[in-house]
Design a protein around this motif. Structure first.
Motif, short mmCIF file in Angstrom:
data_model
loop_
_atom_site.label_atom_id
_atom_site.label_comp_id
_atom_site.label_asym_id
_atom_site.label_seq_id
_atom_site.Cartn_x
_atom_site.Cartn_y
_atom_site.Cartn_z
N SER A 50 38.17 22.40 1.47
CA SER A 50 39.38 23.20 1.24
C SER A 50 40.30 22.57 0.21
N VAL A 51 41.06 23.42 -0.47
CA VAL A 51 42.08 22.94 -1.40
C VAL A 51 43.12 22.14 -0.61
N GLY A 52 43.45 20.96 -1.10
CA GLY A 52 44.39 20.11 -0.38
C GLY A 52 43.73 19.28 0.71
N GLY A 53 42.42 19.42 0.85
CA GLY A 53 41.70 18.67 1.87
C GLY A 53 40.95 17.51 1.26
N GLY A 54 39.67 17.41 1.58
CA GLY A 54 38.86 16.31 1.07
C GLY A 54 38.37 15.43 2.21
N LEU A 55 37.41 14.57 1.90
CA LEU A 55 36.80 13.72 2.92
C LEU A 55 37.81 12.81 3.59
N ARG A 56 38.63 12.15 2.80
CA ARG A 56 39.60 11.20 3.37
C ARG A 56 40.53 11.89 4.35
N LYS A 57 41.09 13.01 3.96
CA LYS A 57 42.02 13.72 4.85
C LYS A 57 41.31 14.25 6.09
N ALA A 58 40.10 14.79 5.91
CA ALA A 58 39.36 15.33 7.06
C ALA A 58 39.08 14.24 8.08
N VAL A 59 38.74 13.05 7.60
CA VAL A 59 38.48 11.93 8.50
C VAL A 59 39.77 11.43 9.14
#
Length: 379
Positions: A50-59
C-alpha cells in the motif's frame, strides 16, 4: 484476481502451512488457533504494497519480527509468505515469494523476494545490487513503484485487499473518526460512506434497505445525513405509533444492526478479496444461515473472493458449502496445522452419509472435555 494458494512458514501460529483456496473460504478452528493470524498474512501483503506502507511499517505495526515469528520456530527461523494468484484459481499466473528476518538493529531484512509470471522468474533477490548495498534489503521491490513495473498488477492487487470487522461502539462514538482513515473496525465507517459517489451510495443503500426490511423488526428506512457541523450520521426509521418518534440515530442502533450494515456494505464495496472475521456476531441465526448464499451469489456476479473466519454452526449449515471451501485449523505443540476438509477421508465419508459440514467441523474443532468446562470454576 484471486488467491489460489498460500504457503506460510514461521508466521504467527504456523510453522508450516500450504493450502489451496477457492473463491469462497471458511476458516474453522478453536479459540486462539490462529484464524485471525491466517487472515493477517493477507493483510500483511496489503500493508507492504500500500501507498504509505512498506515492509518496515508492516512489521513495526505488528510489534516487530520477533512478535510475528512463530514461537514454535526452531532451526530455520526466517518468516516466509508465498502466494499464487490469478483470475483463474485453477491456473494462477502469478507467484510472489517473500522471506525475511531481522538484522542486529531489529530491522526487517529480506532474505529472498521472488516473483514469477507463468512460472517464469521475473524478479529474484538478493541480486548483485543488493549484495553491494545491504540497505536495499530493508525494502521489498513490491512496495517500490520504480522497481515493480513488471509486476505492478500484483502490487495493486495486494494493496486492494479489503478487511473489515465493525466494532459497533466505534461507529457510535461522536469523535469516532479523529485520527482514523479507512479504519477496518469502523472508526470512520460513516465517513467512508460519505466519500462514496452519490449514485453508488444511493444504489447500495437501496439494497441494504431491502435487506433491513426483512432482517430488522419494524424497520422502514435507513438514510445517511449530516448534522450542522457536517458530521455524517445514520438515521433509521422504525414503525411507531408516533411517526416522528420512529427515527433513531446510530448511537441508538443495536450491535446487530450496525454489524449487519457493515457486513452488507463490505460485500458491496468493490471486487477485491474481502477478509471477514466472524460475520455471525450479534446476528440472528436465521440471518446468519443466509450469509453463505449471499457470498456465493456475489462471487458468481463479480468474481470476488471472500475469506471468512467463523465459529458458527448456523453459518456452516448451508448445504452449498463444499468441503474444499473449508479450512480446519488444529493447534498443537509444534504450531497450528491447516488442512482442507476435502483431504480428510473421515469428513468426506460423513458428508456422503448426509451429515452437514457444520455438524462435522464444529465438533471437530471444539475444545476437549467441554462438559467439565465450568465444574472447577463454580466449586
Amino acid at each position: 484476481m484471486k488467491f489460489a494458494r498460500v504457503h506460510l512458514e514461521n508466521w504467527r501460529n504456523f510453522t508450516s502451512v500450504d493450502v489451496h483456496l477457492q473463491r469462497r473460504v471458511f476458516l474453522a478452528g478453536p479459540n486462539a488457533s490462529g484464524k485471525s493470524n491466517f487472515l493477517d498474512a493477507f493483510r500483511f501483503l496489503r500493508d507492504v504494497a500500500s501507498v504509505g506502507g512498506g515492509l518496515r511499517k508492516a512489521v513495526d505495526d505488528r510489534g516487530g519480527v520477533s512478535k510475528i515469528r512463530c514461537l514454535a520456530a526452531r532451526r530455520y527461523s526466517d518468516i516466509i509468505i508465498q502466494v499464487e494468484t490469478g483470475e483463474d484459481i485453477d491456473n494462477p499466473n502469478w507467484a510472489y515469494f517473500l522471506r525475511f528476518s531481522q538484522d542486529n538493529l531489529r530491522r526487517p531484512v529480506i532474505k529472498g523476494e521472488i516473483v514469477k509470471k507463468q512460472r517464469e522468474i521475473i524478479l529474484a533477490r538478493p541480486d548483485d545490487d543488493d549484495k553491494h548495498d545491504i540497505e536495499r534489503l530493508t525494502q521489498t521491490h513490491l512496495e517500490q513503484v520504480s522497481a515493480n513495473k513488471n509486476f505492478r498488477e500484483v502490487a495493486e492487487f495486494f494493496a486492494s485487499i479489503h478487511y473489515i470487522h465493525i466494532v459497533p461502539q466505534l461507529v457510535r462514538e461522536p469523535d469516532r473518526s479523529i485520527g482514523r482513515k479507512n479504519d477496518p473496525y469502523g472508526g470512520d465507517f460513516l465517513e467512508q460512506l460519505v466519500r462514496t459517489p452519490e449514485k453508488t451510495l444511493k444504489s447500495r443503500l437501496k439494497r441494504i434497505n431491502n435487506v433491513f426490511k426483512v432482517a430488522v423488526p419494524q424497520f422502514i428506512e435507513l438514510k445517511l445525513v449530516r448534522d450542522e457541523k457536517g458530521t455524517p450520521h445514520l438515521e433509521g426509521l422504525y414503525e411507531h405509533w408516533r411517526p416522528k418518534a420512529g427515527w433513531q440515530m446510530e448511537d441508538q442502533f443495536s450491535d446487530g444492526t450496525l454489524r449487519l450494515l457493515g457486513l452488507l456494505w463490505a460485500v458491496l464495496d468493490g471486487t477485491s478479496p474481502l477478509l471477514l472475521e466472524e460475520p455471525e456476531l450479534s446476528l440472528h441465526p436465521e440471518v446468519v444461515r443466509h450469509v453463505p448464499q449471499m457470498f456465493a451469489r456475489l462471487g458468481r456476479k463479480t468474481g470476488r473472493q471472500i475469506i471468512v473466519s467463523t465459529h458458527s454452526v448456523d453459518l456452516l449449515q448451508d448445504s452449498g458449502i463444499a468441503p474444499d471451501e473449508v479450512l480446519i485449523l488444529n493447534p498443537g505443540d509444534e504450531g497450528t496445522s491447516v488442512t482442507n476438509a476435502k483431504d480428510d477421508e473421515q469428513i468426506i465419508d460423513l458428508l456422503e452419509s448426509g451429515i452437514t459440514i457444520a455438524d462435522i467441523v464444529i465438533p471437530k474443532t471444539a475444545p476437549k472435555n467441554t462438559s467439565q468446562l465450568f465444574l472447577s470454576f463454580v466449586e
